[in-house]
Design a protein around this motif. Structure first.
Motif, PDB file in Angstrom:
ATOM      1  N   ASN A 158       0.879  -1.232  -0.096  1.00  0.00           N
ATOM      2  CA  ASN A 158      -0.030   0.034   0.083  1.00  0.00           C
ATOM      3  C   ASN A 158       0.930   1.189  -0.004  1.00  0.00           C
ATOM      4  O   ASN A 158       0.382   2.310  -0.502  1.00  0.00           O
ATOM      5  N   ARG A 159       2.075   1.275   0.704  1.00  0.00           N
ATOM      6  CA  ARG A 159       2.800   2.404   0.877  1.00  0.00           C
ATOM      7  C   ARG A 159       3.506   2.746  -0.790  1.00  0.00           C
ATOM      8  O   ARG A 159       3.590   3.963  -0.858  1.00  0.00           O
ATOM      9  N   MET A 160       3.407   1.657  -1.551  1.00  0.00           N
ATOM     10  CA  MET A 160       3.810   2.019  -2.999  1.00  0.00           C
ATOM     11  C   MET A 160       2.998   2.905  -3.677  1.00  0.00           C
ATOM     12  O   MET A 160       3.372   3.718  -4.678  1.00  0.00           O
ATOM     13  N   MET A 161       1.736   2.889  -3.302  1.00  0.00           N
ATOM     14  CA  MET A 161       0.687   3.855  -3.794  1.00  0.00           C
ATOM     15  C   MET A 161       0.170   4.975  -2.940  1.00  0.00           C
ATOM     16  O   MET A 161      -0.705   5.816  -3.489  1.00  0.00           O
ATOM     17  N   GLY A 162       0.825   5.136  -2.094  1.00  0.00           N
ATOM     18  CA  GLY A 162       0.755   6.552  -1.355  1.00  0.00           C
ATOM     19  C   GLY A 162       0.112   6.501  -0.051  1.00  0.00           C
ATOM     20  O   GLY A 162      -0.214   7.260   0.663  1.00  0.00           O
ATOM     21  N   ASP A 163      -0.389   5.359   0.293  1.00  0.00           N
ATOM     22  CA  ASP A 163      -1.135   5.070   1.543  1.00  0.00           C
ATOM     23  C   ASP A 163      -0.184   4.530   2.898  1.00  0.00           C
ATOM     24  O   ASP A 163       0.433   3.729   2.499  1.00  0.00           O
ATOM     25  N   TRP A 164      -0.297   5.319   3.845  1.00  0.00           N
ATOM     26  CA  TRP A 164       0.315   4.996   4.957  1.00  0.00           C
ATOM     27  C   TRP A 164      -0.569   4.674   6.342  1.00  0.00           C
ATOM     28  O   TRP A 164      -0.270   4.630   7.462  1.00  0.00           O
ATOM     29  N   LEU A 165      -1.848   4.512   6.071  1.00  0.00           N
ATOM     30  CA  LEU A 165      -2.955   4.593   6.977  1.00  0.00           C
ATOM     31  C   LEU A 165      -3.314   3.028   7.404  1.00  0.00           C
ATOM     32  O   LEU A 165      -3.479   2.724   8.448  1.00  0.00           O
ATOM     33  N   ALA A 166      -3.067   2.091   6.412  1.00  0.00           N
ATOM     34  CA  ALA A 166      -3.409   0.823   6.585  1.00  0.00           C
ATOM     35  C   ALA A 166      -2.882  -0.055   5.597  1.00  0.00           C
ATOM     36  O   ALA A 166      -3.012  -0.079   4.290  1.00  0.00           O
ATOM     37  N   HIS A 167      -2.118  -0.918   6.345  1.00  0.00           N
ATOM     38  CA  HIS A 167      -1.236  -2.029   5.434  1.00  0.00           C
ATOM     39  C   HIS A 167      -2.373  -2.826   4.662  1.00  0.00           C
ATOM     40  O   HIS A 167      -3.056  -3.507   5.380  1.00  0.00           O
ATOM     41  N   SER A 168      -1.924  -3.100   3.174  1.00  0.00           N
ATOM     42  CA  SER A 168      -2.527  -4.228   2.695  1.00  0.00           C
ATOM     43  C   SER A 168      -2.269  -5.649   3.319  1.00  0.00           C
ATOM     44  O   SER A 168      -3.108  -6.473   2.957  1.00  0.00           O
ATOM     45  N   SER A 169      -1.087  -5.699   3.721  1.00  0.00           N
ATOM     46  CA  SER A 169      -0.406  -6.981   4.531  1.00  0.00           C
ATOM     47  C   SER A 169      -0.412  -6.707   5.997  1.00  0.00           C
ATOM     48  O   SER A 169       0.484  -6.055   6.292  1.00  0.00           O
ATOM     49  N   GLU A 170      -1.322  -6.881   6.752  1.00  0.00           N
ATOM     50  CA  GLU A 170      -1.458  -6.739   8.266  1.00  0.00           C
ATOM     51  C   GLU A 170      -0.109  -7.225   9.083  1.00  0.00           C
ATOM     52  O   GLU A 170       0.469  -6.401   9.879  1.00  0.00           O
ATOM     53  N   ILE A 171       0.528  -8.525   8.464  1.00  0.00           N
ATOM     54  CA  ILE A 171       1.633  -9.001   9.050  1.00  0.00           C
ATOM     55  C   ILE A 171       2.768  -8.017   9.099  1.00  0.00           C
ATOM     56  O   ILE A 171       3.752  -8.056   9.941  1.00  0.00           O
ATOM     57  N   TYR A 172       3.051  -7.174   8.211  1.00  0.00           N
ATOM     58  CA  TYR A 172       4.027  -6.318   8.090  1.00  0.00           C
ATOM     59  C   TYR A 172       4.204  -5.458   9.282  1.00  0.00           C
ATOM     60  O   TYR A 172       3.491  -4.873   9.811  1.00  0.00           O
ATOM     61  N   GLY A 173       5.443  -5.276   9.722  1.00  0.00           N
ATOM     62  CA  GLY A 173       6.102  -4.392  10.619  1.00  0.00           C
ATOM     63  C   GLY A 173       6.205  -4.787  12.018  1.00  0.00           C
ATOM     64  O   GLY A 173       5.271  -5.716  12.609  1.00  0.00           O
ATOM     65  N   GLY A 174       7.050  -4.109  12.741  1.00  0.00           N
ATOM     66  CA  GLY A 174       6.895  -4.377  14.340  1.00  0.00           C
ATOM     67  C   GLY A 174       7.616  -5.502  14.794  1.00  0.00           C
ATOM     68  O   GLY A 174       7.980  -5.453  16.091  1.00  0.00           O
ATOM     69  N   GLY A 175       7.946  -6.362  13.926  1.00  0.00           N
ATOM     70  CA  GLY A 175       8.861  -7.349  14.120  1.00  0.00           C
ATOM     71  C   GLY A 175      10.423  -7.384  14.620  1.00  0.00           C
ATOM     72  O   GLY A 175      11.194  -8.225  14.711  1.00  0.00           O
ATOM     73  N   GLY A 176      10.929  -6.377  14.113  1.00  0.00           N
ATOM     74  CA  GLY A 176      12.436  -5.855  14.230  1.00  0.00           C
ATOM     75  C   GLY A 176      13.190  -6.519  13.171  1.00  0.00           C
ATOM     76  O   GLY A 176      14.344  -6.220  13.539  1.00  0.00           O
ATOM     77  N   ASN A 177      12.851  -7.154  12.206  1.00  0.00           N
ATOM     78  CA  ASN A 177      13.698  -7.872  11.331  1.00  0.00           C
ATOM     79  C   ASN A 177      14.980  -8.978  11.988  1.00  0.00           C
ATOM     80  O   ASN A 177      15.876  -8.783  11.860  1.00  0.00           O
ATOM     81  N   VAL A 178      14.383  -9.467  13.144  1.00  0.00           N
ATOM     82  CA  VAL A 178      15.314 -10.451  13.818  1.00  0.00           C
ATOM     83  C   VAL A 178      14.437 -11.925  13.829  1.00  0.00           C
ATOM     84  O   VAL A 178      13.436 -11.989  13.334  1.00  0.00           O
ATOM     85  N   VAL A 179      15.573 -12.875  13.873  1.00  0.00           N
ATOM     86  CA  VAL A 179      14.970 -14.165  14.018  1.00  0.00           C
ATOM     87  C   VAL A 179      13.931 -14.522  15.187  1.00  0.00           C
ATOM     88  O   VAL A 179      12.831 -14.896  15.050  1.00  0.00           O
ATOM     89  N   VAL A 180      14.182 -13.925  16.259  1.00  0.00           N
ATOM     90  CA  VAL A 180      13.195 -14.230  17.296  1.00  0.00           C
ATOM     91  C   VAL A 180      13.069 -12.735  18.037  1.00  0.00           C
ATOM     92  O   VAL A 180      13.711 -12.039  18.604  1.00  0.00           O
ATOM     93  N   HIS A 181      11.709 -12.444  18.096  1.00  0.00           N
ATOM     94  CA  HIS A 181      11.239 -11.306  18.579  1.00  0.00           C
ATOM     95  C   HIS A 181      10.144 -11.452  19.887  1.00  0.00           C
ATOM     96  O   HIS A 181       9.174 -12.249  19.488  1.00  0.00           O
ATOM     97  N   LEU A 182      10.388 -10.844  21.084  1.00  0.00           N
ATOM     98  CA  LEU A 182       9.593 -11.378  22.047  1.00  0.00           C
ATOM     99  C   LEU A 182       8.484 -10.676  22.007  1.00  0.00           C
ATOM    100  O   LEU A 182       8.291  -9.196  22.073  1.00  0.00           O
TER     101      LEU A 182
END
Length: 496
Positions: A158-182
């Protein structure tokens, strides 16, 4: 499974096959797979806290401490080498699942914005949950611990199209790009046969307040997880972010609960600099408190008592510094003065939400039937981005007799941007030269509507696949951006 379908989409593009045709191929392959008994999307690894809210007391509860049974979702590996049964008889429940979400824009972005592009994205996560009944292990009556880890990957289209309010994939973000996130790690004591529950530790507030396991039958972040306006404030924790907190829940009657909590507001709970791994346990970022309260009624209607419903009303007070969305410290528009926005130490949010099954399909499983959902979230207009959000949705499981474990659903959300945000945008655009607008906006933010529909195919034990369609009306709540459509899919593989 998600890797297979990502490769399929890539292959079809390489051969210059249309996106729509690629989706048809994927759906056809999945429909031809063998079907077995299963549930549809239930957000299994992280839903135990929600299920304990959404489960009425037994008819005649005991008056002694008791650990509520841990959920046991249908999985690909039901009992590998007898491990699952061996662990559960000893009070240990281990679950693991993978959720993957793919979206592909089928419309071109608004012209005049060189950073916007038509593209696709893939995002996903692997969840591992560990629940321990300490009554079985060391005789500590009524006490259990719950720990949840995640590993996330990918991006969102969605960000490619200019939207920053609602991810088209809810799973995206917040996980820190690490193998294990508590995500969470907390203890829970359940007293009086389930009438009272007390929890404390690293908690995710919105896994228990304004929460429902039904939300993630969908994919868009405006609805999945929780309605997005419910976490509009920077300090409210939602999966996969956790913070120190304490929650108590009481059930004065079988179908009624009331719960309240105190959570300690931390700066940057979704940022990588302090919370990348989720193991940041000190108090250096704590700047205030959040105090939510919720009252719920959970009737089971119908002659055969097969029509569960959930009706909840709640709100919270947030005592932590939040910037005003229009005024500076002198009471003037900060867009004109150039000064820092006023800090407000107190802010609030409220919600009213309903879901009710109105029809049970006798030929389906226990979850079969038509469920309607609706709600509204209203936030403090002085500090919020989303002043309010309303939504309506339905999920119909097993409506096709020959496919009793499939499901069809649709959801629509409407978001109204806070007046102060819109007014600030107007002032910024009137300046010469124009200022950079907040919230990645390229025009005045006013309101947005998102519609989503999907069909969940139960492929085999523990595997669900859902072709998905989304349309954004006024992306990023801006009238100057044309509507955008996405197609894609969501898959879930319950491993253990």
């Amino acid at each position: 499974m998600h890797v297979f379908f990502t490769m399929l989409m890539a292959f079809c593009r390489k051969k210059l096959v249309s996106r729509a045709y690629a989706s048809v191929i994927a759906i056809t392959v999945m429909m031809l797979c063998r079907q077995a008994m299963a549930q549809t999307f239930q957000d299994n690894s992280s839903s135990d806290a929600r299920l304990r809210v959404a489960t009425p007391l037994m008819a005649h509860p005991a008056n002694v401490p008791v650990v509520p049974a841990f959920s046991r979702p249908e999985a690909m590996f039901t009992d590998p080498f007898g491990m699952t049964s061996w662990l559960r008889t000893r009070g240990i429940a281990l679950t693991m699942d993978n959720t993957n979400e793919y979206t592909d824009a089928i419309s071109r972005p608004t012209s005049g914005h060189p950073n916007y592009k038509q593209g696709s994205s893939n995002a996903g996560q692997v969840n591992t949950a560990l629940h321990i009944n300490w009554e079985k292990i060391i005789g500590l009556k009524g006490f259990a611990t719950h720990t949840l880890f995640t590993s996330r990957y990918g991006t969102t289209a969605n960000r490619m199209m200019g939207d920053w309010l609602a991810h088209s994939s809810e799973i995206y973000g917040g996980g820190g790009n690490v193998v294990v996130h508590l995500v969470t790690a907390y203890g829970e004591e359940t007293l009086l046969g389930g009438r009272i529950s007390i929890a404390g530790g690293r908690l995710t507030e919105m896994s228990e307040f304004s929460a429902s396991a039904l939300f993630c039958n969908f994919q868009n972040n405006s609805f999945c997880g929780r309605p997005k306006a419910a976490i509009d404030n920077q300090y409210i924790t939602s999966y996969p972010a956790g913070e120190w907190g304490f929650r108590i829940r009481g059930r004065p009657l079988r179908y009624i609960y009331i719960q309240a909590g105190v959570y300690f507001a931390e700066r940057g709970i979704y940022a990588n600099n302090q919370h990348r791994t989720g193991f940041h346990f000190n108090s250096s970022n704590i700047v205030g408190q959040l105090v939510p309260v919720e009252l719920g009624w959970e009737p089971v209607l119908g002659r055969q008592h097969k029509l569960p419903g959930h009706y909840k009303i709640g709100g919270q007070l947030i005592s932590a510094p939040n910037p005003d969305n229009y005024y500076d410290e002198d009471g003037n528009p900060y867009a004109l003065s150039g000064k820092t926005a006023r800090n407000r130490q107190q802010t609030w949010s409220t919600w009213f939400e309903v879901d009710q099954k109105i029809l049970h399909h006798s030929y389906s499983n226990a979850e079969g039937g038509l469920t309607l959902m609706g709600g509204v979230i209203y936030n403090d207009p002085h500090t919020s981005l989303r002043n309010y959000e309303t939504y309506a949705a339905f999920v119909d499981r097993g409506f096709i007799r020959s496919r009793p474990y499939d499901s069809f659903g649709a959801a629509m959300t409407y978001v109204k941007i806070a007046p102060g945000v819109s007014s600030t945008d107007i002032l910024d655009l009137s300046m010469i030269p124009q200022k950079t607008l907040p919230n990645h906006a390229t025009g005045v933010q006013e309101h947005a509507t998102i519609f989503e529909t999907n069909y969940q195919v139960h492929v085999m034990r523990g595997v669900v696949f859902a072709p998905d369609f989304q349309i954004y009306f006024h992306p990023n709540a801006q009238r100057n951006l044309k509507n955008v459509e996405f197609i894609g899919f969501k898959s879930q593989i319950q491993i253990l």
